[in-house]
Design a protein around this motif. Structure first.
Motif, mmCIF file in Angstrom:
data_model
loop_
_atom_site.group_PDB
_atom_site.id
_atom_site.type_symbol
_atom_site.label_atom_id
_atom_site.label_comp_id
_atom_site.label_asym_id
_atom_site.label_seq_id
_atom_site.Cartn_x
_atom_site.Cartn_y
_atom_site.Cartn_z
ATOM 1 N N THR A 168 22.772 39.929 49.289
ATOM 2 C CA THR A 168 23.339 38.954 48.353
ATOM 3 C C THR A 168 24.665 39.447 47.775
ATOM 4 O O THR A 168 24.770 40.561 47.283
ATOM 5 C CB THR A 168 22.360 38.690 47.195
ATOM 6 O OG1 THR A 168 21.099 38.322 47.750
ATOM 7 C CG2 THR A 168 22.870 37.576 46.302
ATOM 8 N N GLY A 169 25.679 38.610 47.854
ATOM 9 C CA GLY A 169 26.971 38.938 47.264
ATOM 10 C C GLY A 169 27.918 39.707 48.164
ATOM 11 O O GLY A 169 29.036 40.026 47.751
ATOM 12 N N ILE A 170 27.544 39.992 49.395
ATOM 13 C CA ILE A 170 28.448 40.677 50.322
ATOM 14 C C ILE A 170 29.575 39.726 50.744
ATOM 15 O O ILE A 170 29.340 38.557 51.048
ATOM 16 C CB ILE A 170 27.694 41.186 51.564
ATOM 17 C CG1 ILE A 170 26.901 42.452 51.215
ATOM 18 C CG2 ILE A 170 28.639 41.465 52.733
ATOM 19 C CD1 ILE A 170 26.079 42.995 52.361
ATOM 20 N N VAL A 171 30.804 40.244 50.757
ATOM 21 C CA VAL A 171 31.971 39.490 51.218
ATOM 22 C C VAL A 171 32.714 40.339 52.239
ATOM 23 O O VAL A 171 33.097 41.475 51.946
ATOM 24 C CB VAL A 171 32.912 39.136 50.055
ATOM 25 C CG1 VAL A 171 34.152 38.414 50.572
ATOM 26 C CG2 VAL A 171 32.204 38.278 49.009
ATOM 27 N N ILE A 172 32.937 39.783 53.436
ATOM 28 C CA ILE A 172 33.660 40.473 54.503
ATOM 29 C C ILE A 172 34.817 39.569 54.924
ATOM 30 O O ILE A 172 34.604 38.485 55.478
ATOM 31 C CB ILE A 172 32.746 40.781 55.697
ATOM 32 C CG1 ILE A 172 31.567 41.665 55.255
ATOM 33 C CG2 ILE A 172 33.532 41.459 56.821
ATOM 34 C CD1 ILE A 172 30.543 41.915 56.351
ATOM 35 N N GLY A 173 36.047 40.014 54.664
ATOM 36 C CA GLY A 173 37.221 39.194 54.898
ATOM 37 C C GLY A 173 37.609 39.057 56.360
ATOM 38 O O GLY A 173 37.140 39.795 57.237
ATOM 39 N N GLU A 174 38.528 38.138 56.605
ATOM 40 C CA GLU A 174 38.891 37.719 57.965
ATOM 41 C C GLU A 174 39.405 38.846 58.848
ATOM 42 O O GLU A 174 39.099 38.898 60.038
ATOM 43 C CB GLU A 174 39.948 36.614 57.877
ATOM 44 C CG GLU A 174 40.395 36.083 59.226
ATOM 45 C CD GLU A 174 41.493 35.058 59.103
ATOM 46 O OE1 GLU A 174 41.599 34.201 59.998
ATOM 47 O OE2 GLU A 174 42.267 35.113 58.121
ATOM 48 N N THR A 175 40.217 39.743 58.308
ATOM 49 C CA THR A 175 40.833 40.779 59.154
ATOM 50 C C THR A 175 40.129 42.123 59.016
ATOM 51 O O THR A 175 40.658 43.156 59.429
ATOM 52 C CB THR A 175 42.328 40.934 58.814
ATOM 53 O OG1 THR A 175 42.471 41.320 57.434
ATOM 54 C CG2 THR A 175 43.086 39.634 59.061
ATOM 55 N N THR A 176 38.927 42.121 58.465
ATOM 56 C CA THR A 176 38.123 43.341 58.390
ATOM 57 C C THR A 176 37.753 43.807 59.796
ATOM 58 O O THR A 176 37.442 43.003 60.672
ATOM 59 C CB THR A 176 36.830 43.086 57.598
ATOM 60 O OG1 THR A 176 37.163 42.617 56.296
ATOM 61 C CG2 THR A 176 35.997 44.345 57.479
ATOM 62 N N ILE A 177 37.780 45.131 59.989
ATOM 63 C CA ILE A 177 37.286 45.740 61.228
ATOM 64 C C ILE A 177 36.160 46.704 60.854
ATOM 65 O O ILE A 177 36.358 47.600 60.028
ATOM 66 C CB ILE A 177 38.396 46.487 61.987
ATOM 67 C CG1 ILE A 177 39.516 45.520 62.393
ATOM 68 C CG2 ILE A 177 37.836 47.191 63.217
ATOM 69 C CD1 ILE A 177 40.728 46.198 63.022
ATOM 70 N N ILE A 178 34.998 46.512 61.456
ATOM 71 C CA ILE A 178 33.825 47.345 61.178
ATOM 72 C C ILE A 178 33.355 47.960 62.486
ATOM 73 O O ILE A 178 33.182 47.252 63.488
ATOM 74 C CB ILE A 178 32.695 46.511 60.538
ATOM 75 C CG1 ILE A 178 33.146 45.972 59.175
ATOM 76 C CG2 ILE A 178 31.423 47.334 60.381
ATOM 77 C CD1 ILE A 178 32.131 45.051 58.508
ATOM 78 N N GLY A 179 33.142 49.263 62.480
ATOM 79 C CA GLY A 179 32.712 49.970 63.681
ATOM 80 C C GLY A 179 31.219 49.829 63.945
ATOM 81 O O GLY A 179 30.556 48.913 63.468
ATOM 82 N N ASN A 180 30.678 50.771 64.716
ATOM 83 C CA ASN A 180 29.268 50.759 65.096
ATOM 84 C C ASN A 180 28.419 51.515 64.070
ATOM 85 O O ASN A 180 28.888 52.448 63.416
ATOM 86 C CB ASN A 180 29.086 51.394 66.465
ATOM 87 C CG ASN A 180 29.868 50.669 67.549
ATOM 88 O OD1 ASN A 180 29.924 49.440 67.569
ATOM 89 N ND2 ASN A 180 30.480 51.417 68.452
ATOM 90 N N HIS A 181 27.165 51.107 63.970
ATOM 91 C CA HIS A 181 26.175 51.792 63.115
ATOM 92 C C HIS A 181 26.627 51.856 61.653
ATOM 93 O O HIS A 181 26.469 52.879 60.984
ATOM 94 C CB HIS A 181 25.907 53.204 63.644
ATOM 95 C CG HIS A 181 25.328 53.226 65.024
ATOM 96 N ND1 HIS A 181 23.990 53.003 65.288
ATOM 97 C CD2 HIS A 181 25.933 53.424 66.232
ATOM 98 C CE1 HIS A 181 23.785 53.076 66.595
ATOM 99 N NE2 HIS A 181 24.932 53.323 67.195
ATOM 100 N N VAL A 182 27.180 50.763 61.156
ATOM 101 C CA VAL A 182 27.614 50.679 59.760
ATOM 102 C C VAL A 182 26.514 49.993 58.944
ATOM 103 O O VAL A 182 25.875 49.051 59.411
ATOM 104 C CB VAL A 182 28.946 49.915 59.644
ATOM 105 C CG1 VAL A 182 29.269 49.595 58.187
ATOM 106 C CG2 VAL A 182 30.071 50.732 60.272
#
Length: 271
Positions: A168-182
């Motif tokens: 609840t409440g997580i925000v991930i923006g358009e140009t975010t880059i997230i790797g593996n096992h995060v």
């Protein structure tokens, strides 16, 4: 100008003739079907093939409302990519099960975890986003947002074995880059310093490298901000600069604990 006239102009000038409810309903039913969440079992192979073909036809109609004559090719492209997306989602479900002691099975994760639903809808939406399909990707992710409280822009790039806990409440923006096992916990914001329109085509959101854990209510901002691999970001921190790999970042506050009923202290009344 009367209000009815204003509404008439609005409908006349609308670019796409879409049924928002139909688009939302499609992704919800498709999710339930492919992860075996429907009450009745599809025990016959022919039934499964028929259902998949029906979903293809329905998806084709949805695409037609926003893509004119390209819909057949886009539908084939989406369903050709589907096995890869599905494998990624199986890995996500396993990551949630492996990392949450409260999870009793991957089936429980698929049935009940809002994080898994939000990730699944994001991965389907991201495939359309990459192929420049208008409106539908954002409608899907905002539908997931409304049901889960998890806001993932379809443009974000998210690696394998992604784990969202509570969410609840997580925000991930358009140009975010997230790797593996995060791993992300509730209330995390991966956002931008500024939201001015002239930065629409600039990387505005952070990069989170492999193996990072981000605890509740952490805020990480900026397109140049990189959280190095295998770092741990504690709760309630505010980060606007890069963090080296293998770092531990935490907010140090002062917490005072005192007895609610201290002994030998007089009771004072103010009147």
């Amino acid at each position: 100008m009367g209000f009815a006239t204003r509404l008439h102009e609005g409908y006349s000038n609308r670019k796409y003739d879409i049924d928002k409810k139909k688009i939302e309903h499609f992704i919800e039913r498709f999710f339930r079907f492919i992860f075996f969440l429907e009450y009745q079992r599809c025990s016959e192979y022919s039934d499964i093939e028929l259902r998949l073909n029906n979903f293809k036809s329905e998806f084709n109609e949805i695409l037609f409302s926003v893509t004119d004559e390209k819909e057949s090719a886009e539908t084939e492209l989406f369903f050709k990519s589907f096995p890869k997306i599905y494998k990624s989602l199986e890995n996500d479900a396993k990551a949630i099960f492996d990392n949450d002691p409260a999870a009793k099975s991957t089936e429980e994760v698929m049935f009940s975890y809002p994080g898994f639903f939000a990730i699944a809808v994001y991965r389907f939406a991201h495939e359309l986003y990459k192929n420049k399909i208008p409106l539908i990707p954002r409608i899907w992710t905002e539908f997931a947002h409304s049901k889960t409280g998890i806001d993932i822009n379809p443009g974000a790039q998210i690696g394998e074995h992604f784990f969202i806990d509570h969410g609840t409440g997580i925000v991930i923006g358009e140009t975010t880059i997230i790797g593996n096992h995060v791993k992300l916990y509730q209330g995390v914001t991966l956002g931008a310093h500024s939201v001015t329109k002239n930065l629409a085509n600039v990387k505005r959101h952070p990069t989170i490298e492999d193996g990072v854990v981000i605890y509740a209510n952490a805020t990480i901002l900026g397109g140049d901000t990189v959280i190095g691999e295998h770092s741990v970001i504690g709760g309630n921190v505010w980060i606007t600069e890069s963090v080296p790999p293998n770092s531990v970042v935490f907010h140090k506050g002062q917490v005072t604990v005192k007895n609610k009923f201290p002994a030998n202290e007089p009771i004072v009344f103010s009147i």
